[in-house]
Scaffold this active site. Structure first.
Site, PDB file in Angstrom:
ATOM      1  N   LEU A 136       0.814  -1.209   0.000  1.00 42.89           N
ATOM      2  CA  LEU A 136       0.000   0.000   0.000  1.00 42.89           C
ATOM      3  C   LEU A 136       0.855   1.270   0.000  1.00 42.89           C
ATOM      4  O   LEU A 136       0.323   2.359  -0.200  1.00 42.89           O
ATOM      5  CB  LEU A 136      -0.923   0.015   1.218  1.00 42.89           C
ATOM      6  N   GLU A 137       2.143   1.118   0.239  1.00 46.72           N
ATOM      7  CA  GLU A 137       3.021   2.294   0.317  1.00 46.72           C
ATOM      8  C   GLU A 137       4.048   2.284  -0.812  1.00 46.72           C
ATOM      9  O   GLU A 137       3.765   2.726  -1.915  1.00 46.72           O
ATOM     10  CB  GLU A 137       3.640   2.370   1.716  1.00 46.72           C
TER      11      GLU A 137
END
Length: 322
Positions: A128-129
């Protein structure tokens, strides 16, 4: 007796317009502590860490660096409710400031790691990053002569995942924000705060805010349930998986909605607030804390005083106020 000594004994009277008013002064044994001096660290590691902090090659598609979500020129975070990952999609939790993060007892909202090195490790591989992997990161950095030389000069084994993490963590330990007016007050300059700010600090203690926000980072040293005195999430509506906090790690019912207590340093410049970014202003955040954490209804005057105190917690970076 000096003015500082008198203040610290809590015995000073402020003479204003011919009237004597009791002043709230910092006692000798405060629950809040001034920031420590920045540790003397290997300057080569610090500089390498600074370069890596701004290096988009840490992300899978070379678009995202630590600095993309942690703006050092402003708050150490960003102004979005949810930062954008490498794919342009928002992450599920509001980005905490990187300033003074080295003083927290755990990292991330759920406190899932103990060290800055582990925090770096997780962010780089998070889908997600940054969405990368450490083998790729090491290969990409090793392909650049400038990084090859910098790592060889700093670490005997050159470019490795552990060394990248160590250099970044070393740099992050320098990201302290000293010289807030409140720090100056704690260090003895009792004239630096207005009487309203001093009364705000006293209200902060009287109402119990200090039970969770104390120590050198004015928070960041314990876990707490969000909604001690009321069901915050029911009132907010639209429950999300990210609201479960530490429960997602432990599956322990006692950890449902439990998060690391955030630091209040620089809180006036780190809006929006909370893991869900639900409070857009400091005033909103204070209202939520009174209702759901303290279960108390303060006067508007007391809230205003506390907010004035919170604004004294803003420090400096690179010699300039945030």
């Amino acid at each position: 007796m000096s003015d500082v000594s008198i203040y610290r004994l809590g015995l000073v009277l402020l003479l204003s317009s011919g009237l004597a008013m009791p002043l709230i002064a910092a006692p000798l044994d405060e629950a809040l502590k001034p920031l420590p001096a920045i540790a003397v660290l290997d300057p080569a590691k610090v500089e390498l860490g600074r370069q890596l902090f701004n290096e988009p090659r840490l992300s899978v598609n070379n678009t995202l660096s630590c600095a993309s979500c942690h703006h050092l020129e402003t708050s150490g975070a960003d102004d979005k409710a949810f930062s954008l990952g490498f794919d342009g999609k928002p992450v599920p939790l509001n980005t905490p400031t990187v300033f003074n993060a080295s003083l927290n007892f755990k990292q991330f909202w759920d406190g899932r790691v103990d060290t800055l090195q582990a925090q770096v490790e997780h962010v780089v591989i998070s889908p997600l990053e940054m969405g990368s992997d450490w083998k790729t990161v090491v290969q990409n950095l090793s392909a650049l002569p400038a990084y090859q030389n910098a790592f060889k000069q700093t670490y005997t084994d050159g470019v490795t995942a552990a060394n990248v993490q160590d250099a970044l963590a070393t740099y992050e330990r320098t990201l302290l924000t000293p010289n807030s007016r409140f720090d100056q007050y704690l260090l003895g300059n009792t004239e630096i705060l207005t009487i309203q700010e001093k009364y705000g600090y006293q209200r902060f203690k009287d109402y119990g805010c200090i039970a969770c926000h104390q120590g050198v980072n004015i928070g960041g040293n314990m876990f707490q349930k969000f909604g001690v005195m009321g069901d915050y999430f029911k009132a907010r509506g639209n429950p999300l998986e990210s609201d479960l906090g530490r429960y997602l790690l432990t599956q322990d019912e006692e950890d449902r909605h439990v998060f690391k207590v955030p630091s209040l340093r620089n809180v006036a410049v780190t809006a929006p607030y909370f893991h869900d970014a639900s409070a857009k202003t400091l005033e909103e955040a204070v209202d939520v804390m009174f209702k759901y954490q303290l279960g108390r209804t303060p006067s508007q005057e007391d809230k205003d005083l506390i907010i004035q105190f919170l604004k004294t917690l803003t420090g400096e970076w690179a010699g300039k106020p945030l």
